[in-house]
Write a protein that holds these residues in place. Structure first.
Motif, PDB file in Angstrom:
ATOM      1  N   ARG A  10      30.713  43.133  66.759  1.00 51.20           N
ATOM      2  CA  ARG A  10      30.525  41.679  66.450  1.00 51.20           C
ATOM      3  C   ARG A  10      31.297  41.260  65.226  1.00 51.20           C
ATOM      4  O   ARG A  10      31.626  42.255  64.312  1.00 51.20           O
ATOM      5  N   LEU A  11      31.741  40.221  65.196  1.00 54.92           N
ATOM      6  CA  LEU A  11      32.257  39.653  63.863  1.00 54.92           C
ATOM      7  C   LEU A  11      31.313  39.013  62.856  1.00 54.92           C
ATOM      8  O   LEU A  11      30.581  37.947  63.422  1.00 54.92           O
ATOM      9  N   SER A  12      31.628  39.282  61.697  1.00 54.48           N
ATOM     10  CA  SER A  12      30.870  38.376  60.514  1.00 54.48           C
ATOM     11  C   SER A  12      31.713  37.694  59.804  1.00 54.48           C
ATOM     12  O   SER A  12      32.462  38.090  59.014  1.00 54.48           O
ATOM     13  N   ARG A  13      31.424  36.529  59.526  1.00 56.58           N
ATOM     14  CA  ARG A  13      32.326  35.583  58.675  1.00 56.58           C
ATOM     15  C   ARG A  13      32.025  35.766  57.104  1.00 56.58           C
ATOM     16  O   ARG A  13      31.141  35.920  56.823  1.00 56.58           O
ATOM     17  N   LEU A  14      33.008  36.035  56.481  1.00 60.88           N
ATOM     18  CA  LEU A  14      33.173  36.295  55.096  1.00 60.88           C
ATOM     19  C   LEU A  14      32.960  34.840  54.463  1.00 60.88           C
ATOM     20  O   LEU A  14      33.471  33.993  55.040  1.00 60.88           O
ATOM     21  N   VAL A  15      32.079  34.622  53.374  1.00 59.65           N
ATOM     22  CA  VAL A  15      32.044  33.418  52.938  1.00 59.65           C
ATOM     23  C   VAL A  15      33.212  33.137  52.157  1.00 59.65           C
ATOM     24  O   VAL A  15      33.398  33.806  50.958  1.00 59.65           O
ATOM     25  N   GLN A  16      33.816  32.018  52.332  1.00 57.32           N
ATOM     26  CA  GLN A  16      35.006  31.524  51.417  1.00 57.32           C
ATOM     27  C   GLN A  16      34.227  30.821  49.957  1.00 57.32           C
ATOM     28  O   GLN A  16      33.234  30.086  50.418  1.00 57.32           O
ATOM     29  N   LYS A  17      34.985  30.849  49.110  1.00 54.02           N
ATOM     30  CA  LYS A  17      34.413  30.536  47.675  1.00 54.02           C
ATOM     31  C   LYS A  17      35.383  29.779  46.965  1.00 54.02           C
ATOM     32  O   LYS A  17      36.897  30.011  47.237  1.00 54.02           O
ATOM     33  N   ARG A  18      35.233  28.999  45.973  1.00 50.27           N
ATOM     34  CA  ARG A  18      36.147  28.509  45.075  1.00 50.27           C
ATOM     35  C   ARG A  18      36.005  29.437  43.656  1.00 50.27           C
ATOM     36  O   ARG A  18      35.029  30.035  43.433  1.00 50.27           O
ATOM     37  N   PHE A  19      37.140  29.663  43.202  1.00 50.78           N
ATOM     38  CA  PHE A  19      36.970  30.345  41.883  1.00 50.78           C
ATOM     39  C   PHE A  19      36.016  29.767  40.928  1.00 50.78           C
ATOM     40  O   PHE A  19      35.480  30.734  40.021  1.00 50.78           O
ATOM     41  N   SER A  20      36.034  28.581  40.845  1.00 48.87           N
ATOM     42  CA  SER A  20      34.953  27.904  39.710  1.00 48.87           C
ATOM     43  C   SER A  20      33.610  28.080  40.225  1.00 48.87           C
ATOM     44  O   SER A  20      32.835  28.315  39.250  1.00 48.87           O
ATOM     45  N   ASP A  21      33.219  28.457  41.347  1.00 48.94           N
ATOM     46  CA  ASP A  21      31.896  28.522  41.726  1.00 48.94           C
ATOM     47  C   ASP A  21      31.637  29.908  41.233  1.00 48.94           C
ATOM     48  O   ASP A  21      30.203  30.414  41.031  1.00 48.94           O
ATOM     49  N   LEU A  22      32.596  30.888  41.202  1.00 44.86           N
ATOM     50  CA  LEU A  22      32.316  32.336  40.951  1.00 44.86           C
ATOM     51  C   LEU A  22      32.507  32.535  39.466  1.00 44.86           C
ATOM     52  O   LEU A  22      32.425  33.731  39.011  1.00 44.86           O
ATOM     53  N   ASN A  23      32.818  31.513  38.447  1.00 46.59           N
ATOM     54  CA  ASN A  23      32.916  31.638  37.253  1.00 46.59           C
ATOM     55  C   ASN A  23      34.365  32.533  36.910  1.00 46.59           C
ATOM     56  O   ASN A  23      34.288  33.158  35.729  1.00 46.59           O
ATOM     57  N   LEU A  24      35.286  32.403  37.732  1.00 46.98           N
ATOM     58  CA  LEU A  24      36.615  33.232  37.572  1.00 46.98           C
ATOM     59  C   LEU A  24      37.329  32.475  36.828  1.00 46.98           C
ATOM     60  O   LEU A  24      37.588  31.038  37.075  1.00 46.98           O
ATOM     61  N   ARG A  25      38.139  32.876  35.701  1.00 47.44           N
ATOM     62  CA  ARG A  25      39.094  32.086  35.123  1.00 47.44           C
ATOM     63  C   ARG A  25      40.457  32.569  35.446  1.00 47.44           C
ATOM     64  O   ARG A  25      40.717  33.786  35.632  1.00 47.44           O
ATOM     65  N   GLU A  26      41.261  31.723  35.054  1.00 47.41           N
ATOM     66  CA  GLU A  26      42.764  31.967  35.342  1.00 47.41           C
ATOM     67  C   GLU A  26      43.303  33.330  34.409  1.00 47.41           C
ATOM     68  O   GLU A  26      44.029  34.140  34.947  1.00 47.41           O
ATOM     69  N   ARG A  27      43.195  33.054  33.352  1.00 47.36           N
ATOM     70  CA  ARG A  27      43.690  33.927  32.482  1.00 47.36           C
ATOM     71  C   ARG A  27      43.082  35.591  32.337  1.00 47.36           C
ATOM     72  O   ARG A  27      43.820  36.389  32.442  1.00 47.36           O
ATOM     73  N   ASP A  28      41.771  35.315  32.375  1.00 43.81           N
ATOM     74  CA  ASP A  28      40.955  36.630  32.389  1.00 43.81           C
ATOM     75  C   ASP A  28      40.674  37.256  33.658  1.00 43.81           C
ATOM     76  O   ASP A  28      40.526  38.246  33.593  1.00 43.81           O
ATOM     77  N   HIS A  29      40.996  36.637  34.852  1.00 44.88           N
ATOM     78  CA  HIS A  29      40.858  37.335  35.966  1.00 44.88           C
ATOM     79  C   HIS A  29      41.959  37.400  36.877  1.00 44.88           C
ATOM     80  O   HIS A  29      42.733  38.424  36.647  1.00 44.88           O
ATOM     81  N   LEU A  30      42.384  36.187  37.361  1.00 47.97           N
ATOM     82  CA  LEU A  30      43.330  36.291  38.230  1.00 47.97           C
ATOM     83  C   LEU A  30      44.748  36.647  37.459  1.00 47.97           C
ATOM     84  O   LEU A  30      45.509  37.525  38.258  1.00 47.97           O
ATOM     85  N   GLN A  31      45.118  36.261  36.390  1.00 43.30           N
ATOM     86  CA  GLN A  31      46.359  37.037  35.594  1.00 43.30           C
ATOM     87  C   GLN A  31      46.168  38.338  35.348  1.00 43.30           C
ATOM     88  O   GLN A  31      47.383  39.047  35.697  1.00 43.30           O
ATOM     89  N   GLU A  32      44.986  38.821  35.007  1.00 42.42           N
ATOM     90  CA  GLU A  32      44.885  40.348  34.833  1.00 42.42           C
ATOM     91  C   GLU A  32      44.932  41.008  36.084  1.00 42.42           C
ATOM     92  O   GLU A  32      45.659  42.136  36.123  1.00 42.42           O
ATOM     93  N   TRP A  33      44.450  40.542  37.392  1.00 36.22           N
ATOM     94  CA  TRP A  33      44.735  41.241  38.620  1.00 36.22           C
ATOM     95  C   TRP A  33      46.086  41.422  38.698  1.00 36.22           C
ATOM     96  O   TRP A  33      46.437  42.578  39.315  1.00 36.22           O
ATOM     97  N   LEU A  34      46.820  40.377  38.839  1.00 32.70           N
ATOM     98  CA  LEU A  34      48.323  40.379  39.236  1.00 32.70           C
ATOM     99  C   LEU A  34      49.160  41.228  38.282  1.00 32.70           C
ATOM    100  O   LEU A  34      50.067  42.093  38.462  1.00 32.70           O
ATOM    101  N   ALA A  35      48.738  41.139  36.865  1.00 32.42           N
ATOM    102  CA  ALA A  35      49.428  42.141  35.736  1.00 32.42           C
ATOM    103  C   ALA A  35      49.352  43.645  36.120  1.00 32.42           C
ATOM    104  O   ALA A  35      50.062  44.299  36.021  1.00 32.42           O
ATOM    105  N   ASN A  36      48.302  43.847  36.661  1.00 35.69           N
ATOM    106  CA  ASN A  36      47.991  45.403  36.860  1.00 35.69           C
ATOM    107  C   ASN A  36      48.275  45.854  38.451  1.00 35.69           C
ATOM    108  O   ASN A  36      48.249  46.961  38.538  1.00 35.69           O
ATOM    109  N   GLN A  37      48.244  44.676  39.338  1.00 40.09           N
ATOM    110  CA  GLN A  37      48.598  45.173  40.704  1.00 40.09           C
ATOM    111  C   GLN A  37      49.946  43.982  41.145  1.00 40.09           C
ATOM    112  O   GLN A  37      49.495  43.094  42.259  1.00 40.09           O
ATOM    113  N   PRO A  38      50.903  44.125  40.723  1.00 37.44           N
ATOM    114  CA  PRO A  38      51.909  43.041  40.980  1.00 37.44           C
ATOM    115  C   PRO A  38      52.495  43.129  42.475  1.00 37.44           C
ATOM    116  O   PRO A  38      52.651  41.971  42.989  1.00 37.44           O
TER     117      PRO A  38
END
Length: 379
Positions: A10-38
């Motif tokens: 069977r398939l289970s749908r993953l729950v799509q979220k907004r970054f704001s709902d997860l308290n994720l920030r552009e500089r502290d999170h997304l930017q760091e992810w990409l800087a370390n895994q370009p």
């Protein structure tokens, strides 16, 4: 996006979220992810700075600055749930700001990044390794007007996508990546997808660039050097085969400055190096495990006197503690790009790669046997 439950089929749908709902920030999170895994952006990129503000008469900051494999500067602008209206204008300004940067400027910027965020390192060496060149003078960094822009957001406004498509039609390299967070229980999953140009349309969009840019690319100095190296290795391999150097019997010419052949130890090839200033032969310890590389090097270094006596000259022993690999090298200066002396260089390489292989054949076979026994014992 779905998770497959193979036991229940069977398939289970993953729950799509907004970054704001997860308290994720552009500089502290997304930017760091990409800087370390370009390479999450679908290609090899070398991040050379983040929050770059080294512009004259302005304190604006671009999110990430990178180099691609062609030496082009890549401006990466990150947004979270909404791209906003002005991101293309921001990126265009930053692209204009970095367009005058010279190789020395780029090296200095990257050195600052290494010192501040990576605990140090040699910027020139790491750029050469990334660009796969022997010397930085072999490439042009930030050539002409070939700077690129990458936009990243969960959702893009129409004014942004329309502008990016227009830039692409004018031969300006720009991409949009949609980044979407999902939750699987307590696990955060990030999906990164290129939406402009779509992978299927990328070749078509590139084909829309101007004839002038196409002609410039075909005349690029790097391509000339690739052709020169290919011609050199073609001639060198012909002589190696004629003189019965078996380790290069099944090797084909390449455009790189090195040509490798197996030593009998996995990921530890013999290499011949052809550069503008010298030719050299070397044994390269490049196994995935740095401990194994250093062990092999140290075992051989313990036999240094006997090995150099067998080789007939002093070798350069480069343990390179800060790197994964180690090298044992013998080099001689040559004007490598002077085709008139290629016969002399090739004769030198043939003679010394043969000596190198003969010198290390027995010690490497013995150490390889020890490695295999160690692996089989599971110690």
């Amino acid at each position: 996006m779905f998770r497959v439950d193979r036991t229940q089929n069977r398939l289970s749908r993953l729950v799509q979220k907004r970054f704001s709902d997860l308290n994720l920030r552009e500089r502290d999170h997304l930017q760091e992810w990409l800087a370390n895994q370009p390479d999450a952006l679908g290609e090899e990129l070398l991040i050379i700075q983040k929050e770059f503000d080294g512009f004259d008469a302005t304190r604006e900051r671009l999110d990430l600055l990178a180099l691609d494999k062609d030496g082009n500067l890549v401006i990466i602008e990150n947004k979270l749930d909404d791209s906003g209206r002005d991101v293309t204008w921001q990126a265009l300004k930053y692209t204009a700001y970095v367009s005058p940067l010279k190789t020395t400027d780029i090296v200095a910027i990257y050195q600052q990044y290494l010192d501040r965020y990576c605990g140090g390192g040699n910027a020139v060496e790491q750029i050469c390794e990334f660009m796969e060149v022997e010397d930085l003078s072999e490439v042009v960094l930030n050539p002409g007007n070939d700077q690129r822009m990458i936009f990243i957001a969960a959702n893009f406004r129409r004014e942004v996508t329309a502008t990016v498509l227009w830039l692409l039609s004018r031969g300006i390299q720009a991409q949009c990546f949609k980044v979407t967070p999902f939750m699987l229980g307590d696990e955060l999953i990030i999906d990164v997808q290129q939406i402009i140009p779509t992978p299927e349309a990328a070749d078509f969009m590139i084909g829309m660039s101007s004839k002038e840019n196409e002609e410039k690319a075909t005349q690029d100095t790097q391509k000339k050097r690739h052709k020169l190296r290919y011609d050199f290795w073609e001639a060198a391999l012909e002589q190696l085969r004629a003189e019965g150097v078996e380790i290069y019997r099944n090797i084909s010419p390449a455009r790189n400055h090195w040509l490798s052949a197996g030593s009998g130890v996995r990921s530890c090839p013999y290499q011949m190096i052809f550069s503008r200033d010298e030719a050299r032969v070397e044994l390269n310890f490049g196994r995935a495990d740095a401990v194994e590389n250093k062990w092999l090097f140290d075992q051989l270094y313990g036999e240094k006197d006997q090995i150099e006596a067998a080789f007939g000259a002093e070798l350069t022993w480069r343990r390179m503690d800060a790197n994964k690999q180690s090298l044992i090298v013998y080099a001689s200066p040559f004007d490598g790009y002077n085709r008139d002396i290629w016969p002399e260089i090739i004769t030198w390489l043939v003679d010394h790669i043969r000596k190198l292989e003969a010198t290390f054949r027995e010690p490497l076979a013995r150490l390889n046997h020890q490695l295999r026994n160690h692996d089989e014992d599971g110690n």
